[in-house]
Design an enzyme around this catalytic site. Structure first.
Site, PDB file in Angstrom:
ATOM      1  N   ASP A 250     -53.848  47.507   5.015  1.00 14.58           N
ATOM      2  CA  ASP A 250     -54.308  46.282   5.658  1.00 14.58           C
ATOM      3  C   ASP A 250     -53.117  45.312   5.704  1.00 14.58           C
ATOM      4  OD1 ASP A 250     -55.824  44.363   6.904  1.00 14.58           O
ATOM      5  OD2 ASP A 250     -57.550  44.580   5.585  1.00 14.58           O
TER       6      ASP A 250
HETATM    7  C1  NOJ Z   1     -57.059  42.008   8.061  1.00 16.40           C
HETATM    8  C2  NOJ Z   1     -58.434  42.607   8.111  1.00 16.40           C
HETATM    9  O1  NOJ Z   1     -58.906  42.843   6.807  1.00 16.40           O
HETATM   10  C3  NOJ Z   1     -58.507  43.886   8.904  1.00 16.40           C
HETATM   11  O2  NOJ Z   1     -59.869  44.246   9.024  1.00 16.40           O
HETATM   12  C4  NOJ Z   1     -57.847  43.713  10.238  1.00 16.40           C
HETATM   13  O3  NOJ Z   1     -57.989  44.868  11.017  1.00 16.40           O
HETATM   14  C5  NOJ Z   1     -56.396  43.373  10.019  1.00 16.40           C
HETATM   15  N1  NOJ Z   1     -56.305  42.118   9.294  1.00 16.40           N
HETATM   16  C6  NOJ Z   1     -55.605  43.250  11.315  1.00 16.40           C
HETATM   17  O4  NOJ Z   1     -55.939  42.080  11.964  1.00 16.40           O
END
Ligand code: NOJ
Length: 732
Positions: free
Chosen positions: A262
């Site tokens: 993430d």
């Molecule tokens: C953080 C989020 O937790 C995740 O779900 C998301 O896809 C990513 N950022 C990218 O924006």
């Protein structure tokens, strides 16, 4: 698991790998964030030097095509880019939030939603979405429950699989197919107290029986990628969790896609306290098997040194690179990385809007309908008061994660009602409150006047989009601001009141239930929420949504979910004593001695699966093909669903099972099948579920997937409160 990639893709990726320098390999592990309207020189140079594998959040078609051109024409090996974006519930045509889509209980509708999202986002060159989110969510305080498919592993797995299919189709390389990403692996939804990003402590048996199954389904469905969760899982944050990624995902499940971290979650391993430096973080994540790093640069900055010092073998990096290259081949990017939008349907075309309307309509859950106030009769109604801050706000009806959806494309509830009401009905509108959090009561008397002079008042309340989603958790999930006060105020009127709630999570609405006549829970319904809801209110369509998550009476009941364990002292109606009824100085052991709270009933306000209809359904002749079934055999559950009303309607038929005794205790009920069925007025449908004893398998005391012989109970009904009346036995 069947092979995700063909031998020719394997061969091409391996051949390309053999030509790559170490720096180029590390580049393939790196995802960077786009910058919008222009291409900064460092991004262009990074791509030229083969140091960028993927760009996220770049949705300008010309820029995306130019980035791909630089990658394929100006880098040494011409490796195209993955263009990632959070296309969570639509791109331009916004569908209901995922929790709303889950309330349709329809894999078909959910698949269509993902298909539309893929087609529209592919128009600007997106080839990878960070969806579906299949975290089991049992805590409505957690803002990201909005993005989830609810509390149940079976429902979540079925709908998650439908999303994977919708995004990817059967052929990832076809125009308009984009790679999916099953996230957040795993346990993110169990963040303590619903605080986002928080610690998740989940015993292995529960992980395997509850949190992992939807991911296993997604892996089997061919999800091209997985995303590691931000959260700490049993002491080891997911992005550095070898057991999770290596043992479960790669060894047990034989997953062949790639894993992305993430945002900054590799770097954050140091913040968690799992590593002492970014180099350690890179080491732990690489060892765990996270292939691509989102945004932070621990890999590209440190993996070279880690290889030089022999802490990491280059072969390990090769495997990571191959996982990513294979996805690029499968997407057809080496054949054509460029996007020609004319080969794709227009965004927001009438078919897409129709699909979004259907999804919104079938996601709405009728929770209460006293005196059959709904549907509103167009003939008998002269004047409607439409009140509330959510009635005419095209932005707030879209919900969280709508990077690309636009308010201007929304049809609001007020628009929808006006379009359907025709000239004979006068509609008076007043937002009353500036937004859902507004505390200003100055317009309340005027709202009461409008209510008094109307035949019916429709109140559109709820939560603005920003109150749910990532990092937007709440400790109190009542209607925010002065909304509950507004309901109290209007209660003085004798005009019937319909409450439509637009929200990203279950709210604790118990205090206002008896102050309104009808309640329609509409989640954040997306672009076409207005017409979808208006048709339901006027009876041009019949409500058929069912809750994908239990609604608590009060926040203190959380977590409350239907598939709970029985405990040694289950709560029961006959022994339940409410706090006000406890005799003063009652002896310690004189009361129920059961697993309840003294100050609230032990059941949820609305159970999982609940949702009313304007029609009247009866479940008849629920039967099982055999009362004694040998493990390994199939069996059939059948019933007759009767519609005793004069409206055609859809019902979601739900099948629940209880395994009475297990080597580990089993939930009091588990959803094992469901079907959305259309039944014409005054007619009936015969429905059957083909089951296999494997459907009753669970992870046993040794954490092995196993079907245990013994006695079971089964029930089929319209929600999870159905009584399980059919007994059957599994034999060896
Ligand atoms: C953080 C989020 O937790 C995740 O779900 C998301 O896809 C990513 N950022 C990218 O924006």
């Amino acid at each position: 698991m069947s092979n995700l990639y063909s031998p020719s893709i394997e061969a091409q990726a391996t051949e390309l790998l053999s030509k790559m320098t170490l720096n180029e390999k590390l580049g393939q592990l790196s995802q960077v964030s786009g910058r919008g309207a222009q291409i900064p020189s460092e991004l262009a140079d990074g791509i030229r030097q083969g140091r960028v594998s993927s760009v996220l959040n770049e949705v300008d078609l010309d820029i995306v095509n130019e980035l791909q051109r630089i990658a394929v024409e100006e880098s040494r090996l011409g490796i195209p880019l993955l263009i990632g974006r959070d296309v969570i519930h639509g791109f331009k045509t916004i569908f209901p939030i995922p929790l709303g889509q889950a309330a349709t209980w329809s894999p078909d509708i959910v698949e269509k939603g993902a298909r539309v999202a893929a087609l529209e986002s592919a128009r600007v060159g997106v080839n990878w979405t960070f969806a579906p989110m299949i975290d089991i969510a049992r805590d409505p305080r957690w803002g990201r429950i909005a993005e989830s498919l609810g509390e149940d592993p079976f429902l979540c797995g079925q709908l998650g699989e439908a999303m994977v299919k919708g995004f990817q189709t059967d052929d990832l390389s076809s125009v308009g197919s984009i790679a999916s990403c099953a996230k957040h692996f795993v346990g993110y939804g169990a963040s303590e107290s619903g605080r986002d990003y928080n610690t998740a402590n989940i015993p292995e048996n529960e992980l395997r029986n509850v949190y992992l199954p939807p991911f296993h389904v997604a892996a089997k469905a061919g999800a091209a990628s997985f995303m590691a969760s931000f959260s700490d899982l049993n002491g080891v944050p997911a992005s550095g969790n070898q057991w999770l990624m290596k043992q479960v995902l790669r060894e047990e499940w034989q997953y062949q896609g790639f894993v992305v971290s993430d945002w900054d979650s590799i770097k954050d391993l140091q913040v968690h306290g799992l590593s002492a430096s970014q180099k350690d973080s890179a080491y732990l994540a690489a060892k765990a098997g996270v292939d691509m790093e989102m945004v932070s640069t621990c890999y590209i900055d440190n993996l070279g040194e880690l290889i030089a010092s022999k802490q990491i073998d280059e072969i390990e990096v090769d495997t990571m690179v191959l996982n990513i290259l294979k996805a690029k081949y499968a997407l057809g990017l080496f054949v054509n990385p460029f996007t020609d939008p004319s080969s794709l349907p227009d965004a927001l075309n009438s078919n897409h809007l129709e699909d979004a309307k259907e999804a919104a309509q079938k996601s709405c859950v009728l929770l209460q309908n006293n005196n059959h106030i709904l549907p509103i009769s167009k003939q008998a109604t002269k004047r409607i008061a439409v009140l509330g801050p959510m009635a005419n706000d095209g932005y707030e009806q879209l919900g969280t994660w709508i990077f690309d959806g636009e308010e201007k494309d929304s049809v609001t509830c007020l628009d929808g009602l006006r379009a359907l009401a025709g000239d004979n009905i006068e509609i008076d509108f007043m937002p009353v409150l500036a937004n859902s959090r507004d505390h200003d009561t100055q317009h309340f008397d005027k709202a009461l006047d409008l209510t008094n002079s109307a035949d019916i008042a429709i109140l559109f309340l709820g939560e603005e989009s920003i109150l749910s989603g990532e990092a937007h958790s709440r400790s109190n999930i009542d209607l925010p601001g002065a909304q509950a006060k507004l309901i109290e105020h209007l209660y003085a009127s004798s005009t019937p009141i319909v409450l439509v709630i637009l929200a990203g999570r279950p709210l604790t609405i118990q205090p206002i239930l008896n102050k309104v006549d009808s309640i329609l829970y509409a989640w954040h319904p997306g672009t076409m929420g207005g017409p979808a809801i208006a048709e339901l209110l006027f009876g041009d369509a019949c409500p058929s949504g069912k809750l994908p998550v239990s609604f608590p009476r009060v926040v203190g009941q959380i977590p409350i979910y239907y598939a709970q364990k029985n405990t040694g002292r289950p709560a029961a109606e006959h022994s339940y004593v409410y706090m006000d009824d406890v005799p003063q100085r009652a002896a310690q052991t004189s009361l129920g001695m059961a697993s309840t709270h003294l100050d609230t009933h032990f059941t949820p306000l609305y159970p999982f699966g609940f949702g009313m209809s304007y029609a009247n359904f009866a479940y008849e002749q629920v039967e099982i093909s055999s009362q004694s079934i040998k493990i390994g055999e199939t069996f059939k559950v059948s019933l007759r669903l009767e519609n005793h009303s004069n409206i055609d309607a859809e019902e979601v038929v739900q099948l629940y099972v209880r395994d009475l005794v297990g080597s580990v205790t089993r939930p009091v009920k588990q959803l094992k099948g469901f079907k959305r069925v259309h039944v014409k007025a005054h007619s009936q449908e015969h429905i059957s579920f083909e089951m296999h004893t494997d459907d009753l398998a669970f992870y046993d005391i040794r954490n092995q997937l196993n079907v245990e012989a013994g006695d079971f109970m089964l029930g089929v009904g319209s929600d999870s409160s159905v009584e399980l009346t059919l007994a059957f036995t599994l034999t060896n």
